[in-house]
Design an enzyme around this catalytic site. Structure first.
Site, PDB file in Angstrom:
ATOM      1  N   GLY A 167       0.835  -1.189   0.000  1.00 37.85           N
ATOM      2  CA  GLY A 167       0.000   0.000   0.000  1.00 37.85           C
ATOM      3  C   GLY A 167       0.868   1.236   0.000  1.00 37.85           C
ATOM      4  O   GLY A 167       2.013   1.198   0.467  1.00 37.85           O
ATOM      5  N   GLN A 196       3.450   9.848   0.794  1.00 35.10           N
ATOM      6  CA  GLN A 196       4.690   9.075   0.916  1.00 35.10           C
ATOM      7  C   GLN A 196       5.639   9.270  -0.256  1.00 35.10           C
ATOM      8  O   GLN A 196       6.801   8.849  -0.194  1.00 35.10           O
ATOM      9  CB  GLN A 196       4.369   7.580   1.056  1.00 35.10           C
ATOM     10  CG  GLN A 196       3.636   7.251   2.353  1.00 35.10           C
ATOM     11  CD  GLN A 196       3.423   5.755   2.468  1.00 35.10           C
ATOM     12  OE1 GLN A 196       2.424   5.242   2.000  1.00 35.10           O
ATOM     13  NE2 GLN A 196       4.371   5.054   3.068  1.00 35.10           N
ATOM     14  N   CYS A 223       5.618   0.185   7.450  1.00 42.52           N
ATOM     15  CA  CYS A 223       5.352   1.316   6.561  1.00 42.52           C
ATOM     16  C   CYS A 223       6.593   1.603   5.734  1.00 42.52           C
ATOM     17  O   CYS A 223       7.697   1.654   6.279  1.00 42.52           O
ATOM     18  CB  CYS A 223       4.988   2.537   7.406  1.00 42.52           C
ATOM     19  SG  CYS A 223       4.639   4.015   6.443  1.00 42.52           S
ATOM     20  N   LEU A 224       6.403   1.810   4.437  1.00 43.94           N
ATOM     21  CA  LEU A 224       7.555   2.094   3.571  1.00 43.94           C
ATOM     22  C   LEU A 224       8.257   3.388   3.972  1.00 43.94           C
ATOM     23  O   LEU A 224       9.429   3.570   3.676  1.00 43.94           O
ATOM     24  CB  LEU A 224       7.107   2.172   2.108  1.00 43.94           C
ATOM     25  CG  LEU A 224       6.563   0.878   1.496  1.00 43.94           C
ATOM     26  CD1 LEU A 224       6.148   1.107   0.051  1.00 43.94           C
ATOM     27  CD2 LEU A 224       7.589  -0.241   1.585  1.00 43.94           C
ATOM     28  N   HIS A 230      -4.573   2.268   7.428  1.00 42.63           N
ATOM     29  CA  HIS A 230      -3.186   2.733   7.505  1.00 42.63           C
ATOM     30  C   HIS A 230      -2.932   3.823   6.457  1.00 42.63           C
ATOM     31  O   HIS A 230      -2.359   4.872   6.757  1.00 42.63           O
ATOM     32  CB  HIS A 230      -2.244   1.536   7.297  1.00 42.63           C
ATOM     33  CG  HIS A 230      -0.789   1.875   7.293  1.00 42.63           C
ATOM     34  ND1 HIS A 230       0.084   1.437   8.260  1.00 42.63           N
ATOM     35  CD2 HIS A 230      -0.048   2.613   6.421  1.00 42.63           C
ATOM     36  CE1 HIS A 230       1.302   1.903   7.989  1.00 42.63           C
ATOM     37  NE2 HIS A 230       1.251   2.606   6.872  1.00 42.63           N
ATOM     38  N   GLU A 231      -3.392   3.574   5.218  1.00 38.99           N
ATOM     39  CA  GLU A 231      -3.129   4.536   4.131  1.00 38.99           C
ATOM     40  C   GLU A 231      -3.967   5.807   4.284  1.00 38.99           C
ATOM     41  O   GLU A 231      -3.484   6.917   3.996  1.00 38.99           O
ATOM     42  CB  GLU A 231      -3.388   3.890   2.766  1.00 38.99           C
ATOM     43  CG  GLU A 231      -2.539   2.651   2.453  1.00 38.99           C
ATOM     44  CD  GLU A 231      -1.053   2.845   2.667  1.00 38.99           C
ATOM     45  OE1 GLU A 231      -0.561   3.982   2.562  1.00 38.99           O
ATOM     46  OE2 GLU A 231      -0.369   1.845   2.956  1.00 38.99           O
ATOM     47  N   HIS A 235      -2.399   8.208   6.479  1.00 36.84           N
ATOM     48  CA  HIS A 235      -1.348   9.008   5.829  1.00 36.84           C
ATOM     49  C   HIS A 235      -1.927  10.296   5.249  1.00 36.84           C
ATOM     50  O   HIS A 235      -1.252  11.324   5.214  1.00 36.84           O
ATOM     51  CB  HIS A 235      -0.694   8.218   4.681  1.00 36.84           C
ATOM     52  CG  HIS A 235       0.407   7.304   5.117  1.00 36.84           C
ATOM     53  ND1 HIS A 235       1.529   7.745   5.788  1.00 36.84           N
ATOM     54  CD2 HIS A 235       0.583   5.974   4.956  1.00 36.84           C
ATOM     55  CE1 HIS A 235       2.331   6.718   6.022  1.00 36.84           C
ATOM     56  NE2 HIS A 235       1.777   5.622   5.530  1.00 36.84           N
TER      57      HIS A 235
HETATM   58 ZN    ZN Z   1       2.554   3.773   5.701  1.00 29.92          ZN
END
Ligand code: ZN
Length: 172
Positions: free
Chosen positions: A48, A53, A94-95, A136-137, A140
């Site tokens: 995701g 990000q 998380c990336l 989660h996204e 963001h």
């Molecule tokens: Zn994340």
């Protein structure tokens, strides 16, 4: 739309802490952004990714959980319209906060309204991994990171690691 970025930003980058702006016009810039986000996500082996990000403060997210028997989705201006009272823990990463994983408790089922790139509005219910990734996204898009849910003492233990992650941000 601002120029799209083709690389990840990490913990410490200020775009990750902003409330992202709604997308009012799905133009070529949006389509290009979606494409570059998929490249970044697959390049980093993520499931995701939200536009902040890659340094773009817009309400857009992508996900691909096909290898978990889930969908590939691109959602514009997603909103959680309902949350189950039932909560559950799940290990998140998380990336933008690489190398850190933590058990986070969230509602297990949600209802979502969003626009797809073709411009159509979509309403659906999500549970399991899909509900997890979406929450989660969408966080963001509101400047929130999963580590914000940790107790202070748990987050304190990550201080040294987070300091290292901050340095991953490219100097522009
Ligand atoms: Zn994340």
């Amino acid at each position: 739309m601002e120029s799209t970025n083709n690389h990840l930003v990490y913990y410490g980058n200020e775009t990750l802490r902003k409330i992202a702006e709604e997308i009012t016009n799905i133009d070529q810039g949006t389509i290009d952004l979606i494409e570059s986000m998929f490249n970044v996500m697959y390049g980093a082996h993520g499931i995701g990714l939200a536009a902040p990000q890659v340094g773009v403060s817009r309400r857009l997210l992508i996900l691909d959980i096909e290898s978990y028997r889930g969908p590939i989705l691109t959602l514009i201006n997603p909103v959680i319209t309902a949350r189950s009272d039932k909560l559950g823990p799940y290990e998140e990463g998380c990336l933008s906060v690489p190398g850190i994983n933590a058990m986070i408790t969230r509602p297990l089922e949600i209802s979502v309204r969003a626009v797809i790139p073709e411009g159509k509005e979509m309403n659906f219910e999500a549970r399991g991994l899909l509900a997890r990734v979406l929450q989660h996204e969408i966080d963001h898009l509101d400047g929130k990171l999963f580590i914000d849910y940790l107790e202070d003492h748990d987050r304190k233990e990550l201080t040294a690691e987070l300091k290292k992650i901050k340095k991953l941000n490219r100097k522009t």
